[in-house]
Design a protein around this motif. Structure first.
Motif, PDB file in Angstrom:
ATOM      1  N   HIS A 198       0.829  -1.202   0.000  1.00 33.31           N
ATOM      2  CA  HIS A 198       0.000   0.000   0.000  1.00 33.31           C
ATOM      3  C   HIS A 198       0.871   1.263   0.000  1.00 33.31           C
ATOM      4  N   ALA A 199       1.884   1.278   0.866  1.00 27.55           N
ATOM      5  CA  ALA A 199       2.726   2.467   0.998  1.00 27.55           C
ATOM      6  C   ALA A 199       3.481   2.756  -0.300  1.00 27.55           C
ATOM      7  N   THR A 200       3.993   1.721  -0.940  1.00 25.44           N
ATOM      8  CA  THR A 200       4.705   1.901  -2.210  1.00 25.44           C
ATOM      9  C   THR A 200       3.778   2.483  -3.261  1.00 25.44           C
ATOM     10  N   TYR A 201       2.577   1.965  -3.332  1.00 24.47           N
ATOM     11  CA  TYR A 201       1.590   2.432  -4.320  1.00 24.47           C
ATOM     12  C   TYR A 201       1.221   3.895  -4.071  1.00 24.47           C
ATOM     13  N   VAL A 202       0.943   4.234  -2.823  1.00 24.75           N
ATOM     14  CA  VAL A 202       0.539   5.609  -2.503  1.00 24.75           C
ATOM     15  C   VAL A 202       1.666   6.588  -2.807  1.00 24.75           C
TER      16      VAL A 202
END
Length: 303
Positions: free
Chosen positions: A41-45
């Motif tokens: 999630h963090a990488t995508y955001v």
């Protein structure tokens, strides 16, 4: 404005530089530990610099021991209130805590959750809905137990640092739409439990995701929420302009999620501009009406 200020301004109708924007996709399964799901999630955001971290909730609610699905009314009587230590909740809370630690205080974290009826169907299969509707007494016992469990989880979400919940319901779908129901079915099997969950979410921003097509917003306009999320571009649903006439609450939508991967950049930009024209700049979050396809290409997401 930082991302939290922009999010809160959109929810509350304050001055804003631009409507917060995000697109969400499914890229994890319930086989992953919460920490790994958080990393993805963090990488995508960060890759697309979204204005909020909209978290998927792919961990499924457990059926009572020995059940693969629902085959009789007696199966529904086996449901009991569960502790928040059940594995699907433990992993989702790990996910939320890891994201809060990673992003710090300025990133709005929005969890996703499904109504108690869907909690059952997403594990037992949507084909069991007819059995549930046909056995009111046993069904209400089951839904009460699931709702009590869900309300307990909402309290833990707050403690974990979650700012908002996108609460997805199918209850506004009329018989004209897929999985649609009539008013009486909605009032018996969905609305009372939705209201209990919304009450338990108090203290977080409550985003009511009115899922599906051919929806009747009159069923849910009085729900105690701060934001309405609708697939406003899909057939049988109200437009953002129509929604703005129905409610003064923040609206979330404007982009046709079914067409995102196949459109040109000018077409998507035009749709976004039209959304702002319809709804106004205030009290708007610019997003797809629902989940975008995981194969959505990078150049589209960067648009």
């Amino acid at each position: 404005m930082n991302k939290r200020q922009r999010f809160e301004a959109a929810v509350n109708g304050g001055d804003i530089d631009y409507p917060p924007c995000t697109v969400w996709v499914h890229f994890v399964t319930d086989a992953l530990p919460g920490e790994e799901a958080a990393r993805r999630h963090a990488t995508y955001v960060r890759t697309y610099d979204w204005d909020m971290c909209k978290v998927m909730h792919d961990y499924r609610y457990p059926l009572p021991a020995g059940l693969e699905t629902l085959t009789s009314a007696q199966d529904m009587l086996k449901f009991e209130k569960l502790p928040v230590t059940i594995p699907n909740y433990v992993e989702q809370l790990k996910l939320i805590r890891a994201l809060r630690k990673d992003f710090g205080p300025d990133m709005p974290i929005v969890d996703t959750f499904f109504d108690p009826f869907q909690q059952v169907l997403r594990k037992a299969g949507f084909s069991t809905a007819k059995l549930i509707y046909s056995n009111k007494k046993e069904a209400l016992h089951m839904l009460d137990a699931v709702t009590e469990t869900v309300c307990g989880f909402m309290q833990e979400l707050k403690k974990a640092g979650c700012d908002a919940v996108l609460y997805s319901i199918n209850g506004a779908i009329t018989p004209a739409g897929d999985r649609g129901i009539d008013d009486e079915t909605f009032k018996t099997f969905l609305r009372p439990f939705d209201l209990r969950v919304c009450e338990a979410m108090q203290g977080m921003t409550r985003i009511l995701h009115v899922h599906g097509t051919h929806i009747d917003m009159r069923r849910v306009l009085d729900y105690p929420v701060e934001v309405f999320s609708v697939s406003d571009r899909l057939a049988g649903n109200p437009s953002l302009a129509e929604l703005r006439k129905m409610t003064d609450k923040c609206l979330m939508g404007g982009i046709n999620e079914q067409k995102i991967p196949e459109r040109s950049l000018p077409e998507i930009r035009a749709e976004m501009q039209d959304a702002v024209k319809q709804a106004g700049k205030r009290k708007l979050m610019l997003t797809p009406g629902c989940t975008s396809a995981p194969q959505t290409p990078e150049h589209i997401l960067r648009c």
